[in-house]
Enzyme design. Structure first.
Site, short mmCIF file in Angstrom:
data_model
loop_
_atom_site.label_atom_id
_atom_site.label_comp_id
_atom_site.label_asym_id
_atom_site.label_seq_id
_atom_site.Cartn_x
_atom_site.Cartn_y
_atom_site.Cartn_z
N GLU A 167 19.64 -13.91 -11.87
CA GLU A 167 18.99 -12.62 -12.04
C GLU A 167 18.27 -12.55 -13.40
O GLU A 167 17.15 -12.03 -13.50
CB GLU A 167 20.04 -11.50 -11.91
CG GLU A 167 19.55 -10.09 -12.13
CD GLU A 167 18.42 -9.65 -11.20
OE1 GLU A 167 18.09 -10.36 -10.25
OE2 GLU A 167 17.85 -8.58 -11.48
N TRP A 212 -3.11 -2.62 -1.42
CA TRP A 212 -2.65 -3.94 -1.89
C TRP A 212 -3.29 -4.92 -0.92
O TRP A 212 -2.90 -5.00 0.24
CB TRP A 212 -1.13 -3.98 -1.82
CG TRP A 212 -0.48 -5.12 -2.52
CD1 TRP A 212 -0.21 -5.22 -3.86
CD2 TRP A 212 0.06 -6.30 -1.91
NE1 TRP A 212 0.45 -6.39 -4.11
CE2 TRP A 212 0.63 -7.08 -2.95
CE3 TRP A 212 0.12 -6.79 -0.61
CZ2 TRP A 212 1.24 -8.30 -2.71
CZ3 TRP A 212 0.74 -8.02 -0.38
CH2 TRP A 212 1.28 -8.75 -1.43
N ASN A 256 -1.27 1.22 5.87
CA ASN A 256 -0.39 0.29 5.17
C ASN A 256 0.16 -0.64 6.24
O ASN A 256 0.71 -0.17 7.23
CB ASN A 256 0.74 1.10 4.51
CG ASN A 256 1.85 0.25 3.93
OD1 ASN A 256 1.68 -0.97 3.78
ND2 ASN A 256 2.96 0.87 3.58
N GLY A 257 0.01 -1.97 6.05
CA GLY A 257 0.53 -2.90 7.06
C GLY A 257 -0.54 -3.91 7.45
O GLY A 257 -1.51 -4.12 6.71
N LYS A 275 14.26 -11.86 -13.76
CA LYS A 275 13.69 -10.75 -14.54
C LYS A 275 12.66 -11.27 -15.52
O LYS A 275 11.59 -10.71 -15.69
CB LYS A 275 14.78 -10.00 -15.33
CG LYS A 275 15.69 -9.09 -14.56
CD LYS A 275 15.06 -7.82 -14.01
CE LYS A 275 14.51 -8.04 -12.64
NZ LYS A 275 15.34 -7.86 -11.50
N ARG A 299 4.40 0.79 -6.23
CA ARG A 299 4.48 -0.09 -5.08
C ARG A 299 3.56 -1.30 -5.22
O ARG A 299 3.68 -2.26 -4.47
CB ARG A 299 4.09 0.69 -3.81
CG ARG A 299 5.04 1.82 -3.50
CD ARG A 299 4.48 2.73 -2.45
NE ARG A 299 4.44 2.13 -1.13
CZ ARG A 299 5.46 2.09 -0.28
NH1 ARG A 299 6.60 2.63 -0.63
NH2 ARG A 299 5.34 1.55 0.89
N LYS A 315 6.64 -3.32 -5.23
CA LYS A 315 8.03 -2.86 -5.31
C LYS A 315 8.75 -3.02 -3.98
O LYS A 315 9.90 -3.42 -3.92
CB LYS A 315 8.04 -1.40 -5.76
CG LYS A 315 9.41 -0.77 -5.84
CD LYS A 315 10.17 -1.28 -7.04
CE LYS A 315 11.57 -0.73 -7.15
NZ LYS A 315 12.42 -1.59 -7.97
N CYS A 371 0.82 -1.21 0.00
CA CYS A 371 0.00 0.00 0.00
C CYS A 371 0.86 1.26 0.00
O CYS A 371 2.00 1.24 0.43
CB CYS A 371 -0.87 0.05 1.25
SG CYS A 371 -1.82 -1.44 1.53
N HIS A 376 23.17 -32.64 -13.25
CA HIS A 376 22.61 -33.36 -12.09
C HIS A 376 21.09 -33.26 -12.02
O HIS A 376 20.51 -33.45 -10.97
CB HIS A 376 23.23 -32.83 -10.80
CG HIS A 376 24.72 -33.02 -10.76
ND1 HIS A 376 25.32 -34.25 -10.62
CD2 HIS A 376 25.73 -32.12 -10.89
CE1 HIS A 376 26.63 -34.11 -10.65
NE2 HIS A 376 26.91 -32.82 -10.82
N GLU A 401 9.43 -12.48 -13.79
CA GLU A 401 8.68 -11.38 -13.15
C GLU A 401 7.80 -10.62 -14.13
O GLU A 401 6.68 -10.25 -13.80
CB GLU A 401 9.66 -10.35 -12.58
CG GLU A 401 10.17 -10.63 -11.21
CD GLU A 401 11.06 -9.50 -10.73
OE1 GLU A 401 10.75 -8.94 -9.69
OE2 GLU A 401 12.06 -9.18 -11.41
#
Ligand code: F6R
Length: 615
Positions: free
Chosen positions: A490, A76, A102-103, A494, A28, A610, A2, A513, A497
Site C-alpha cells: 500500500e 474521461w 458515462n460508459g 500511494k 472521478r 477514483k 466520467c 530472491h 500514484e
C-alpha cells in the site's frame, strides 16, 4: 471516470447547480466538461476540453443564467482524444436531443455504420454520439423522449449511465438511464436532480433513489421520478436516506482532500467500529443480517476479491481471519478472478471489498462467485451502491465521502471492518475465547489516540523531512512481513500514484530472491516493522539492505529497527493485529508530502480515476 449531473429547478440558476455538481465529481477523473441547458424550449450547449475552469470561463458570460433545466458532464476519454468536439453533451444531427454518457457503447462501430449509411453525419469520434443520433431518430418518428431513449437503449450493447434533454418537449423533462455505471435521482423542495454520485445530490436533498441496471427514469418538476424498465414496465424504487453531511464533501482548512482524509482517520476508526463493539461479550455486533453464529458457522472458506488499495485491505483481512478465526482465506485480484475460471470450495463465502461499490471488476468477480454457488458479502463505503445492493450481507464502513483519488481513510476503514469481521468469525466459530475477544476489542478502542499522535505536528514534520530528503532518489522499495507486508504494498502504491516515482512493495523475506540486486545508495528502502514474532526476521532483512549500501527508512514500533536505520518514524506500540492501521499513516504522509514538494496535483493524479466503472 466520467461524471453526470442534471437538474430542473423551480427558480432558474441551473448552470450554477450543474457546475457545483461537476466540481463535486471532479475527483472521478476527467479531461473535458460540458453542459446542455434548455432555454425557451431550445437546447444550448457549451463544452470545453481541459479543466472545469475552462468551461466556467465560457459560462461566465451569463448567457445561460436564466435556464432552469440542464445536464452536465465531465468526460474521461475512451473513444477519441480529449477535445472540444469530443466533449459531451452530444446531439443528433437536427439538434433535437442532447445527451451525456458515462460508459462504453460496445457495438458503436456497427451502429455508426448503420446511421452513416442512412445519411447521418457525425461530428465527433465518440461512441456516445451514436446514442444521440439513435434517440433523435426515434423522436423524429414521433416518440417522446423517454420512449425514444428506451427504444435506443434496447439496441445498445455495453454499459452506460446517460442523461438526455430534448428541445421543445411539452413540460421540461430529463430522461436518464443506467446499466453499469452508477446513477441516482432525487426530488428536493426546489427541484429534481440526478448525478453519478450522491455527493452531488446531498446539497439539495438527502433522500435519493439509486437506479438499478436497466432502469430508465423521467424527471419533471413537481413530480416524484418515474422509473421504468427498458421495456416500459413501471417499477418502484425505494427512496433511501443518505446520512453524509454536505460539509464532508469540502476540504475544510486543508489544502488537499487527501490530507484532510488522512487526518480524519481516527474518527473513521471510531465511526466504523465503536458502536459495533460488545466489550462484555468480547464480540462484535454488525446489527445487520448475515453475520449470526449460525450463518458464519456454515462458512468453510472465504474468497476475497477486490482491486488496488481495497485489495491490500483484503490481504490484511486474510492475515486477520486466518489468524483470529482459523478460517482458510483466498485473496485475488478481482480482474484475475473473473477470467481465470476459478474453482470454489463448497460453502465458500465470497467477500468483495470496495470503497465505491461500483468498481466493474469487483462487481463482476462477486457476481461470478455467486453463480459458482458462493454466498456473497461486502465491505463497502457507499450506501446504495451496486455492491451493497447486490451482496447478500454488507459491513458498511463509515469513512464518509472519500474524494482524494488516492484512497486513505477508506483503506483504514476497510482494515477496521476486516478486524471486526475476524473477531465476529472467531467468536462464532468458537476459536476465539471470551477473554481474547475482550482483549482484542479493548485494544481497538485504544488505537484512536495512537493514530492521533501520528498526525500531530511533530510527527507530520518528521515525515515531511523524510519526503524532502528522499525526493531525488532513483527508486523506492517498501518491505514488510506478515500482516505488514500488505502495508508495504500500500505504501508503494500511494507513492507511485501521486508522486510518479517508481516504488515497489515486497515481502521482506523475498527480497533476497531478486530485488536485492536493486540496492544501492540511490535506492530508498522503507522497512515496515512492528514488535511481534516476525520483527527479528525483518531486522535481519534490514541488515542485508544496509550491508549493500541501501538507504534505510524504518517505520514501525520495533525500536531495534529504528536504531539500525538512516531515518525513521517511530510508531506507537499496539497489538500486532492492529499495527497496519498505525503503520500506514506515515506511509500515506510520505507519499502526500513528496507529491506536494514536487508540486503535483495530489487530489487528481494524472491518468487515474477514483471509481473505475469500466474494465
Ligand atoms: C488507490 C485507489 C484504487 C482503488 C481501486 C478500487 O489509491 O484508490 O486502487 O482502491 O480502484 O476502488 P474501490 O475501492 O472503489 O473498489
Amino acid at each position: 471516470m466520467c461524471g453526470i449531473v442534471g437538474a430542473i429547478q423551480r427558480n432558474g440558476g441551473v448552470v450554477e447547480t450543474l457546475l457545483q455538481g461537476l466540481r463535486l465529481l471532479e475527483y472521478r477523473g476527467y479531461d473535458s466538461a460540458g453542459v446542455a441547458v434548455l432555454e425557451a424550449g431550445a437546447i444550448k450547449i457549451r463544452r470545453k476540453a481541459g479543466r472545469l475552469e475552462r468551461l466556467e470561463q465560457v459560462l461566465s458570460d451569463g448567457s445561460l443564467d436564466n435556464a432552469r433545466a440542464g445536464i452536465g458532464h465531465t468526460r474521461w476519454a475512451t473513444h477519441g482524444p480529449p477535445s472540444d468536439e469530443n466533449a459531451h453533451p452530444h446531439t443528433d444531427q437536427e439538434g433535437r436531443v442532447a445527451l451525456v454518457h458515462n460508459g462504453v457503447v460496445e457495438n458503436w462501430a456497427e451502429l455508426r455504420a448503420e446511421l452513416e449509411a442512412a445519411g447521418v453525419r457525425f461530428a465527433s469520434d465518440t461512441d456516445t454520439e451514436v446514442l444521440a443520433h439513435l434517440v433523435g431518430r426515434e423522436m423524429a418518428r414521433g416518440q417522446d423522449l423517454a420512449s425514444a431513449v428506451r427504444a435506443s437503449l434496447a439496441r445498445v450493447r455495453g454499459y452506460y449511465a446517460i442523461a438526455a434533454v430534448a428541445q421543445g418537449e411539452q413540460g421540461v423533462r430529463i430522461v436518464c438511464a443506467r446499466s453499469g455505471p452508477p446513477l441516482a435521482v432525487a426530488a428536493g423542495p426546489d427541484g429534481v436532480y440526478l448525478a453519478s454520485d450522491v455527493l452531488a445530490l446531498i446539497a439539495h436533498t438527502r433522500d435519493v433513489i439509486f437506479l438499478e441496471d436497466g432502469d430508465v427514469a423521467e424527471l419533471e418538476l413537481g413530480h416524484a421520478p418515474i422509473v421504468t424498465r427498458i421495456d416500459g414496465t413501471r417499477v418502484d424504487r425505494p427512496t433511501r436516506r443518505v446520512e453524509w453531511d454536505p460539509e464532508q464533501a469540502g476540504k475544510g482548512s486543508f489544502p488537499h482532500f487527501m490530507l484532510k482524509e488522512i487526518h480524519e482517520q481516527p474518527d473513521v476508526l471510531a465511526r466504523t467500529a465503536f458502536d459495533r463493539l460488545r466489550l462484555d461479550k468480547g464480540d462484535v455486533d454488525f446489527g445487520v443480517p448475515g453475520f449470526t453464529d449460525h450463518e458464519l458457522r456454515a462458512v468453510d472458506r472465504l474468497q476475497i476479491v477486490a482491486c488496488g488499495t481495497a485489495l491490500h485491505a483484503g490481504w490484511i483481512a486474510r492475515y486477520l481471519i486466518e489468524g483470529l478465526a482459523r478460517l482458510p482465506v483466498d485473496v485475488d485480484y478481482a480482474s484475475e478472478f473473473r477470467y481465470r475460471d476459478p474453482v470454489l470450495a463448497h460453502n465458500t463465502l465470497a467477500l468483495a471489498i470496495s470503497q465505491s461499490g461500483e468498481t466493474a471488476d469487483t462487481l463482476a468477480a462477486l457476481r461470478l462467485a455467486k453463480t459458482l454457488g458462493a454466498r456473497t458479502a461486502a465491505i463497502c463505503n457507499v450506501v446504495g451502491s451496486t455492491l451493497v445492493r447486490e451482496a447478500q450481507a454488507t459491513i458498511l464502513t463509515h469513512a464518509g465521502p472519500e474524494i482524494g483519488v488516492a484512497s486513505t481513510k477508506a483503506f483504514v476503514a476497510q482494515v477496521v471492518a476486516a478486524f471486526l469481521f475476524a473477531v465476529r468469525l472467531g467468536r462464532a466459530r468458537g476459536v476465539l475465547s471470551l477473554e481474547r475477544g475482550r482483549e482484542l476489542v479493548s485494544e481497538l478502542r485504544l488505537l484512536r489516540p495512537k493514530m492521533e499522535s501520528l498526525l500531530g505536528e511533530r510527527a507530520v514534520s518528521e515525515v515531511r523531512a523524510i519526503a524532502q530528503k528522499n525526493q531525488g532518489q532513483k527508486g523506492f522499495l517498501f518491505l514488510g512481513r506478515g500482516i505488514n507486508y500488505p502495508i508495504a504494498l500500500e505504501g508503494a502504491l500511494k507513492l507511485k500514484e501521486i508522486s510518479y516515482v517508481h516504488a515497489e512493495g515486497y515481502p521482506a523475506g523475498e527480497m533476497k530472491h531478486g530485488p536485492i540486486a536493486l540496492i544501492e545508495p540511490a535506492m530508498s528502502i522503507l522497512v515496515v516493522n512492528s514488535a511481534g514474532p516476525l520483527a527479528e526476521k525483518v531486522r535481519s532483512n534490514l541488515e542485508q539492505v544496509r550491508a549493500r549500501g541501501g538507504h534505510v527508512i524504518a517505520i514501525g514500533s520495533d525500536k531495534e529497527s529504528i536504531a539500525q536505520s538512516d531515518e525513521h518514524v517511530l510508531v506507537p506500540e499496539c497489538s500486532e493485529w492492529l499495527s497496519p492501521i498505525l503503520n500506514v499513516i506515515p506511509l500515506q504522509l510520505v507519499a502526500y508530502h513528496m507529491a506536494d514538494l514536487k508540486g503535483f496535483d495530489i487530489d487528481k493524479p494524472r491518468n487515474l480515476a477514483k471509481s473505475v466503472t469500466v474494465e
